[in-house]
Scaffold this active site. Structure first.
Site, short mmCIF file in Angstrom:
data_model
loop_
_atom_site.label_atom_id
_atom_site.label_comp_id
_atom_site.label_asym_id
_atom_site.label_seq_id
_atom_site.Cartn_x
_atom_site.Cartn_y
_atom_site.Cartn_z
N TYR A 43 -3.55 7.80 90.38
CA TYR A 43 -3.29 6.39 90.10
C TYR A 43 -3.85 5.56 91.25
O TYR A 43 -3.74 5.96 92.41
CB TYR A 43 -1.79 6.11 89.94
CG TYR A 43 -1.51 4.69 89.46
CD1 TYR A 43 -1.39 4.42 88.11
CD2 TYR A 43 -1.43 3.63 90.35
CE1 TYR A 43 -1.18 3.13 87.65
CE2 TYR A 43 -1.23 2.33 89.91
CZ TYR A 43 -1.10 2.09 88.56
OH TYR A 43 -0.91 0.81 88.11
N PHE A 80 -5.52 -4.52 87.04
CA PHE A 80 -6.51 -3.61 87.62
C PHE A 80 -5.79 -2.29 87.89
O PHE A 80 -4.82 -2.25 88.65
CB PHE A 80 -7.08 -4.14 88.94
CG PHE A 80 -7.94 -3.11 89.66
CD1 PHE A 80 -9.32 -3.18 89.59
CD2 PHE A 80 -7.36 -2.07 90.37
CE1 PHE A 80 -10.11 -2.23 90.23
CE2 PHE A 80 -8.15 -1.11 91.01
CZ PHE A 80 -9.52 -1.19 90.94
N GLU A 81 -6.28 -1.24 87.28
CA GLU A 81 -5.83 0.10 87.64
C GLU A 81 -6.89 1.09 87.19
O GLU A 81 -7.54 0.90 86.16
CB GLU A 81 -4.47 0.45 87.02
CG GLU A 81 -4.41 0.47 85.51
CD GLU A 81 -3.04 0.88 84.96
OE1 GLU A 81 -2.05 0.85 85.71
OE2 GLU A 81 -2.98 1.24 83.77
N ILE A 82 -7.11 2.10 88.01
CA ILE A 82 -7.96 3.22 87.64
C ILE A 82 -7.03 4.43 87.63
O ILE A 82 -6.37 4.72 88.63
CB ILE A 82 -9.11 3.43 88.64
CG1 ILE A 82 -9.92 2.13 88.80
CG2 ILE A 82 -10.02 4.56 88.17
CD1 ILE A 82 -11.02 2.22 89.85
N TYR A 93 -9.63 6.07 83.13
CA TYR A 93 -10.00 4.74 82.63
C TYR A 93 -9.83 3.72 83.73
O TYR A 93 -9.03 3.89 84.65
CB TYR A 93 -9.19 4.40 81.38
CG TYR A 93 -7.98 3.50 81.59
CD1 TYR A 93 -7.91 2.25 80.97
CD2 TYR A 93 -6.90 3.89 82.38
CE1 TYR A 93 -6.81 1.42 81.14
CE2 TYR A 93 -5.80 3.06 82.55
CZ TYR A 93 -5.76 1.82 81.93
OH TYR A 93 -4.66 1.00 82.10
#
Length: 404
Positions: free
Chosen positions: A225, A281-283, A197
């Site tokens: 991460y 913000f993180e994927i 996500y």
């Protein structure tokens, strides 16, 4: 007579040719030669900002930045936002930028979650900024309430005590949000099948064009991460988060990997240095959050009451967990994704990245960040060394628990 006519016609043609040649080479015209052709053929703007290429030959296929179909290698992923109906304008701005920078080509879906039903106005407004799929969902009541194991009277007493100590100190809804983003969102039915996500929020800016798929990059390179900005946490909001974490480590060594990047958040004396990844913000590879180790860690934190008695944020919790459960090679800094959230921004400096962006790198917080510099230098630490540090820290500073 016939010869005179022929001579007259010949002289007339020669005169016309001479006049045409003079006009062609006059100051109002450009000589036609190979160099001139190369210089004066119209330029075509490329997909990357600041980069221009000559127009292709007629037999070459011209494509725009978003003409190609979604790659067959696209992974099972989505953009996810926890958002209110009142934040429609801010989310429209965010999604419009994501579409223009990246997603009009790759066509990943959006998942929007709310603690109340989304209005038709909200849904209609979002439908005009993207043609890609949007899924709307509501939270369970238990995800947006005081947990049953806590005393509501003590929670409200803590809110009263902290309301003047720091921002959102007296906000109950902010604590609901932090708790949900820390340990509940990844089990929502709309996310249950996702591998990755990308968290997005209203009123943020994406400065740079992306000509590759970050989800695919992470999957192909073993990244679990990723982040863009790494600031310091406000210590008053997490006064007992680290002692509570150390207690969990001591009780659950079987959940720890043989090596991890824990030294990014842990100082030489075993304390917490306040570094964290800004999780707005993180994927993320969601198997990290769904792991038995992470669930155990979150449950331990949740039972302590720190989300409500203090103001533990999801950013330090995600950051401590990623550092504790992952190697440095599994964590990635997306330096080429220019990003601004109110309060901080990142704008790439390297020229090959900066040419794709519309921001001023001299204003970028990232290159001044102590935590960012630490990330570039930190090395993995072995589990045995971590446990020794934790044991010594618990002797030197007996752990405190969150208090209302």
């Amino acid at each position: 007579m016939i010869n005179r006519v022929k001579l007259f016609i010949l002289l007339a043609v020669c005169s016309l040719l001479l006049i045409s040649t003079k006009l062609f080479y006059s100051a109002d015209h450009i000589p036609i030669d190979a160099d001139t052709i190369n210089r004066y053929i119209p330029l075509k703007k490329a997909a990357v900002l600041g980069d221009y290429h000559q127009k292709p030959e007629a037999n070459e296929k011209e494509t725009t930045a978003y003409e190609s179909e979604s790659p067959s290698t696209r992974v099972n992923a989505a953009f996810v936002a926890l958002v209110r109906n009142s934040e429609l304008a801010g989310l429209r701005s965010t999604v419009r930028q994501i579409e223009d920078r990246f997603n009009r080509k790759y066509k990943y879906p959006y998942i929007f979650l709310n603690d109340v039903p989304f209005t038709e106005e909200f849904k209609r407004g979002m439908s005009f900024v993207t043609d890609n799929e949007i899924r709307y969902g509501m939270l369970n009541a238990s995800d947006w309430s005081i947990p049953k194991h806590l005393d509501p009277a003590k929670v409200f007493a803590a809110l009263e005590k902290n309301k003047s100590r720091y921002i959102y100190g007296g906000s109950l809804s902010y604590r609901y949000m932090c708790r949900f983003q820390s340990g509940l969102f990844y089990d929502h039915p709309l996310l249950k099948d996702l591998e990755y996500y990308w968290r997005i929020e209203p009123d943020v800016n994406y400065y740079c064009d992306l000509d590759y798929d970050p989800f695919v990059f992470m999957k192909e390179n073993g990244k679990r991460y990723s982040f863009t900005i790494a600031p310091l946490e406000w210590e008053k909001t997490v006064e007992t988060l680290w002692p509570t974490t150390l207690t969990w480590i001591k009780e659950n060594p079987h959940h720890l990997p043989e090596e991890s990047m824990i030294n990014w958040v842990m100082g030489n004396n075993g304390d917490y240095n306040m570094c964290h990844f800004w999780s707005n913000f993180e994927i993320v590879d969601l198997s990290l959050y769904r792991s038995e180790a992470y669930r155990s860690y979150f449950d331990h934190l949740d039972k302590s009451g720190g989300f409500f008695y203090e103001r533990w944020g999801d950013a330090p919790i995600h950051s401590i967990a990623a550092s504790m459960f992952l190697k440095k090679s599994e964590i990635h800094w997306f330096e080429d994704i220019g990003y601004k959230h109110p309060g901080n921004e990142h704008c790439p400096r390297p020229e090959e990245m900066a040419l794709k962006c519309v921001c001023d790198s001299s204003r970028s917080y990232t290159y001044r960040s102590r935590c960012q510099r630490r990330f570039s230098l930190v090395q993995d630490v072995k589990k045995e060394e971590l446990l020794q540090k934790v044991a010594q820290r618990l002797i030197d500073v007996p752990p405190a628990s969150p208090q209302p």
